[in-house]
Scaffold this motif. Sequence first.
Motif, PDB file in Angstrom:
ATOM      1  N   LEU A 164      42.019  32.585  39.329  1.00  0.00           N
ATOM      2  CA  LEU A 164      41.005  31.837  40.098  1.00  0.00           C
ATOM      3  C   LEU A 164      40.926  32.351  41.531  1.00  0.00           C
ATOM      4  N   TRP A 165      42.062  32.631  42.127  1.00  0.00           N
ATOM      5  CA  TRP A 165      42.074  33.188  43.484  1.00  0.00           C
ATOM      6  C   TRP A 165      41.384  34.552  43.508  1.00  0.00           C
ATOM      7  N   GLN A 166      41.627  35.351  42.488  1.00  0.00           N
ATOM      8  CA  GLN A 166      40.991  36.657  42.413  1.00  0.00           C
ATOM      9  C   GLN A 166      39.471  36.517  42.332  1.00  0.00           C
ATOM     10  N   VAL A 167      38.995  35.615  41.498  1.00  0.00           N
ATOM     11  CA  VAL A 167      37.555  35.393  41.367  1.00  0.00           C
ATOM     12  C   VAL A 167      36.970  34.867  42.679  1.00  0.00           C
ATOM     13  N   PHE A 168      37.669  33.924  43.309  1.00  0.00           N
ATOM     14  CA  PHE A 168      37.208  33.359  44.578  1.00  0.00           C
ATOM     15  C   PHE A 168      37.102  34.437  45.655  1.00  0.00           C
ATOM     16  N   THR A 169      38.159  35.250  45.791  1.00  0.00           N
ATOM     17  CA  THR A 169      38.123  36.276  46.844  1.00  0.00           C
ATOM     18  C   THR A 169      37.083  37.350  46.561  1.00  0.00           C
ATOM     19  N   THR A 175      35.741  40.116  49.467  1.00  0.00           N
ATOM     20  CA  THR A 175      36.818  41.100  49.559  1.00  0.00           C
ATOM     21  C   THR A 175      37.891  40.715  48.542  1.00  0.00           C
ATOM     22  N   PRO A 176      37.959  41.448  47.430  1.00  0.00           N
ATOM     23  CA  PRO A 176      38.932  41.067  46.406  1.00  0.00           C
ATOM     24  C   PRO A 176      40.368  41.194  46.892  1.00  0.00           C
ATOM     25  N   SER A 177      41.188  40.270  46.461  1.00  0.00           N
ATOM     26  CA  SER A 177      42.601  40.289  46.810  1.00  0.00           C
ATOM     27  C   SER A 177      43.265  41.504  46.169  1.00  0.00           C
ATOM     28  N   SER A 178      44.201  42.099  46.868  1.00  0.00           N
ATOM     29  CA  SER A 178      44.785  43.351  46.401  1.00  0.00           C
ATOM     30  C   SER A 178      45.910  43.171  45.384  1.00  0.00           C
ATOM     31  N   PHE A 179      46.555  42.021  45.355  1.00  0.00           N
ATOM     32  CA  PHE A 179      47.725  41.866  44.496  1.00  0.00           C
ATOM     33  C   PHE A 179      47.446  41.112  43.194  1.00  0.00           C
ATOM     34  N   THR A 180      46.310  40.426  43.095  1.00  0.00           N
ATOM     35  CA  THR A 180      46.088  39.503  41.982  1.00  0.00           C
ATOM     36  C   THR A 180      45.999  40.203  40.625  1.00  0.00           C
TER      37      THR A 180
END
Length: 153
Positions: free
Chosen positions: A27-32, A38-43
């Motif tokens: 969910l955090w990846q989709v949100f970012t 800017t997609p999260s780098s670690f997800t």
Amino acid sequence: MILRNKIDRILSTVLVIIMAVMVVNVLWQVFTRFVIGTPSSFTDELARYLMIWVGVLGAAYISGRRMHVAIDLLPTRLNKEGQQKLKIISNSIIILFCFFAMVIGGVRLVYITFTLEQYSPALQIPLAVVYLVIPISGLLIIYYKISDILNKQ
């Protein structure tokens, strides 16, 4: 059986926690990616490693609950004594596979990746931690199968 029930409870709790973390992570990846832009780098990497842990530990859990997929063509044609012997033989083969492939092979893999100091690209965690689930799951499956043989289930 008390120890087996405790292990089942601990394992199911760990699996639920891993799945919850994986859901929040995705969910955090989709949100970012779509809201912030800017997609999260670690997800992506974290989701991959969590999926590995869920799959391998889930196999141990399912094995312990005797819910794994099985072809029952041969057992249904045998009498009770033959079914018991077949269960002992099949559980013994599973124990041997888990010992040699998962425990010994898994420990070697963990040792090699730890010795070579291999780290994941985004999270910078030792890959030995990711691979540690293989021998853990192998030991759990061996415990479950020995328990099944001793309890004649």
